[in-house]
Design a protein around this motif. Structure first.
Motif, mmCIF file in Angstrom:
data_model
loop_
_atom_site.group_PDB
_atom_site.id
_atom_site.type_symbol
_atom_site.label_atom_id
_atom_site.label_comp_id
_atom_site.label_asym_id
_atom_site.label_seq_id
_atom_site.Cartn_x
_atom_site.Cartn_y
_atom_site.Cartn_z
ATOM 1 N N THR A 26 0.894 -1.266 -0.071
ATOM 2 C CA THR A 26 -0.104 0.150 -0.026
ATOM 3 C C THR A 26 0.786 1.262 0.018
ATOM 4 O O THR A 26 1.915 1.225 0.419
ATOM 5 N N ILE A 27 0.176 2.445 -0.721
ATOM 6 C CA ILE A 27 0.614 3.500 -0.512
ATOM 7 C C ILE A 27 -0.431 4.751 0.066
ATOM 8 O O ILE A 27 -1.658 4.365 -0.699
ATOM 9 N N GLU A 28 -0.219 5.215 1.380
ATOM 10 C CA GLU A 28 -1.221 5.982 1.602
ATOM 11 C C GLU A 28 -0.758 7.518 1.945
ATOM 12 O O GLU A 28 0.219 7.657 2.531
ATOM 13 N N ALA A 29 -1.949 8.389 1.801
ATOM 14 C CA ALA A 29 -1.621 9.834 1.920
ATOM 15 C C ALA A 29 -3.009 10.385 2.434
ATOM 16 O O ALA A 29 -3.994 10.123 1.823
ATOM 17 N N GLY A 30 -2.757 11.453 3.282
ATOM 18 C CA GLY A 30 -3.887 12.248 3.625
ATOM 19 C C GLY A 30 -3.650 12.920 4.979
ATOM 20 O O GLY A 30 -2.694 13.355 5.099
ATOM 21 N N TRP A 31 -4.695 13.054 6.186
ATOM 22 C CA TRP A 31 -4.487 13.832 7.201
ATOM 23 C C TRP A 31 -5.151 12.638 8.349
ATOM 24 O O TRP A 31 -5.613 11.917 8.039
ATOM 25 N N GLN A 32 -4.538 12.892 9.587
ATOM 26 C CA GLN A 32 -4.813 12.116 10.614
ATOM 27 C C GLN A 32 -4.632 12.879 12.058
ATOM 28 O O GLN A 32 -3.820 13.825 12.222
ATOM 29 N N VAL A 33 -5.439 12.425 13.176
ATOM 30 C CA VAL A 33 -5.325 12.824 14.285
ATOM 31 C C VAL A 33 -4.997 11.598 15.081
ATOM 32 O O VAL A 33 -5.609 10.500 15.314
ATOM 33 N N SER A 34 -3.675 11.704 15.813
ATOM 34 C CA SER A 34 -3.171 10.591 16.488
ATOM 35 C C SER A 34 -2.270 11.060 17.661
ATOM 36 O O SER A 34 -1.101 11.168 17.541
ATOM 37 N N PRO A 35 -3.002 11.135 18.732
ATOM 38 C CA PRO A 35 -2.224 11.483 19.724
ATOM 39 C C PRO A 35 -1.016 10.475 20.421
ATOM 40 O O PRO A 35 -0.097 11.114 20.988
ATOM 41 N N GLY A 36 -1.078 9.220 20.151
ATOM 42 C CA GLY A 36 -0.266 8.359 20.286
ATOM 43 C C GLY A 36 1.301 8.558 19.651
ATOM 44 O O GLY A 36 2.486 8.587 20.082
ATOM 45 N N LEU A 37 0.894 9.001 18.508
ATOM 46 C CA LEU A 37 2.023 9.270 17.460
ATOM 47 C C LEU A 37 2.422 10.602 17.824
ATOM 48 O O LEU A 37 3.677 10.687 17.485
ATOM 49 N N TYR A 38 1.860 11.751 17.755
ATOM 50 C CA TYR A 38 2.325 13.104 17.821
ATOM 51 C C TYR A 38 2.146 13.782 19.229
ATOM 52 O O TYR A 38 2.710 14.888 19.424
ATOM 53 N N GLY A 39 1.283 13.378 20.116
ATOM 54 C CA GLY A 39 1.232 14.010 21.406
ATOM 55 C C GLY A 39 0.156 14.826 21.385
ATOM 56 O O GLY A 39 0.157 15.716 22.323
#
Length: 416
Positions: A218-231
């Motif tokens: 897979t190749i994936e692109a977009g936006w995300q909200v991820s408190p675990g990854l970014y805090g």
């Protein structure tokens, strides 16, 4: 006199214990917080983990020519293009970023100039030519992961043809049954509420080939909200790739060698600004992924003309040739940490029937054919794993072409 001796011995022993315990000083993280509350009792294990984290950070955070402090707390390093993480890959060592490819026919491309679309650019600073902006990874980022090895990676149960029974839930539109050489869509940006640190909410496009659960590419692109990854809970521009169904290959953003960034205007993993509000202004981002017909690499474009970079074809097995499926839509993780369905929102947090300004959307869905033409997808299929929690509704008109609304609140009276 005889009775004072045991008292003196006990006092000395207590003093020794106090000194012993106080010698295990918790190590400070880069945010100033203690990274483990039980450091006193397991100092060797925690110190070993911290040592591994710092070794990883030395590898992933490259020397910079310039550093920019973002209003959201991010640190953006301007790294020389040929020193970026991609060139740690043995097959890319010593190479330089490639020249821009031919874009698909039918693609309206223009220079987006000084348009601002990420928070770090609000400072008025920019990275000089010949460098790329990279969001600096901090100790606290890595320490939120269960291990250094798992940091920046999706769990192996990511995209599935049948996601029932998985903690990943989707509301997606997809096409399959043909050969695809890319995809494009404009994706409405929101800041959905994510209720658990180990959950995320994202909206993206997938370019897919291979067998689900086994050798999926897979190749994936977009936006995300991820408190675990970014805090935090900002919507962030992200990318991902894998060539073995998320088992060991691939990662988010630039957290492992793979994606070669060419742009000095966008930081992958940095917060998008502005984003949409309910019954108010709406914002979307255009994402296009396509296979360069000359060299076979997969390129990524953001907005109406900003080339971000590319995935080299040798990273993949099935995607060296073409994709067999293209997918658009939303995904959340439902950990059921409270014993019932999560309240993590998908999209705007509202169901598809609410429409424009209230429900999140994808518009102008297109795929790239064998002759490098952007064309509307034929036979668009819809899938919502749990329609009482998150749903999807597709439509078509002359302005937005093929489009759909999707999303939902998660836990509600019909989604217990």
């Amino acid at each position: 006199m005889a009775s004072s001796t045991p008292h003196k011995t006990t006092s000395t022993f207590i003093t020794f214990l106090i000194l012993l315990v106080s010698s295990f000083t918790p190590v400070e993280s880069d945010s100033g917080n203690h990274f483990a509350t039980n450091q006193t009792f397991r100092p060797h294990k925690e110190l070993h983990k911290l040592k591994r984290v710092r070794a990883y950070l030395r590898k992933i955070n490259k020397p910079s020519l310039k550093t920019i402090q973002s209003p959201d707390g991010d640190v953006i390093d301007c790294v020389l293009s040929h020193l970026q993480p991609a060139f740690d890959h043995p097959q890319l060592k010593g190479q330089k970023p490639l020249e821009p490819p031919e874009r698909p026919k039918g693609h309206d491309s223009e220079d987006i100039g000084t348009e601002k679309f990420q928070l770090w650019t609000d400072s008025g600073e920019s990275c000089p030519e010949g460098t790329i902006p990279i969001r600096r990874t901090k100790e606290t980022d890595v320490l939120r992961a269960s291990s250094v090895r798992k940091f920046g990676k999706k769990l192996p149960r990511g995209v599935r043809r049948n996601t029932l029974g998985s903690d990943h839930e989707h509301a997606v539109a997809f096409v399959n049954g043909d050969q695809y050489y890319g995809a494009k869509a404009s994706i409405n940006v929101w800041a959905p509420r994510v209720t658990d640190e180990y959950e995320f909410s994202l909206s993206q496009l997938w370019v897919i080939s291979g067998t689900f659960g086994r050798d999926l590419n897979t190749i994936e692109a977009g936006w995300q909200v991820s408190p675990g990854l970014y805090g935090d809970n900002y919507p962030r521009f992200f990318i991902y790739w894998t060539t073995d169904a998320y088992k060991s290959t691939g990662c988010y953003n630039l957290l492992c060698p793979g994606f070669v960034q060419t742009s000095n205007k966008i930081a992958i993993g940095a917060a998008i600004s502005p984003w949409s509000s309910y019954s108010s202004r709406q914002f979307d981002i255009a994402i296009m992924v396509w296979k360069d017909p000359k060299h076979g690499h997969w390129w990524l474009e953001f907005g109406p003309g900003l080339l971000v970079g590319y995935w080299h074809s040798f990273l993949f097995t099935h995607l060296r040739r073409h994709a067999s499926m293209v997918q658009f839509g939303g995904e959340i993780v439902n950990t059921q940490s409270m014993g019932y369905h999560t309240s993590t929102q998908m999209g705007s947090g509202h169901f598809a029937d609410e429409g424009y300004g209230k429900s999140s959307y994808f518009r102008n869905l297109q795929v790239v054919d064998w002759d490098n033409n952007l064309i509307p997808p034929s036979s668009l299929h819809l899938r919502a794993d749990h329609p009482n929690c998150y749903d999807i509704k597709a439509e078509k008109n002359n302005v937005w072409g093929n489009y759909f609304y999707y999303g939902g609140p998660g836990r509600n009276s019909r989604c217990p």
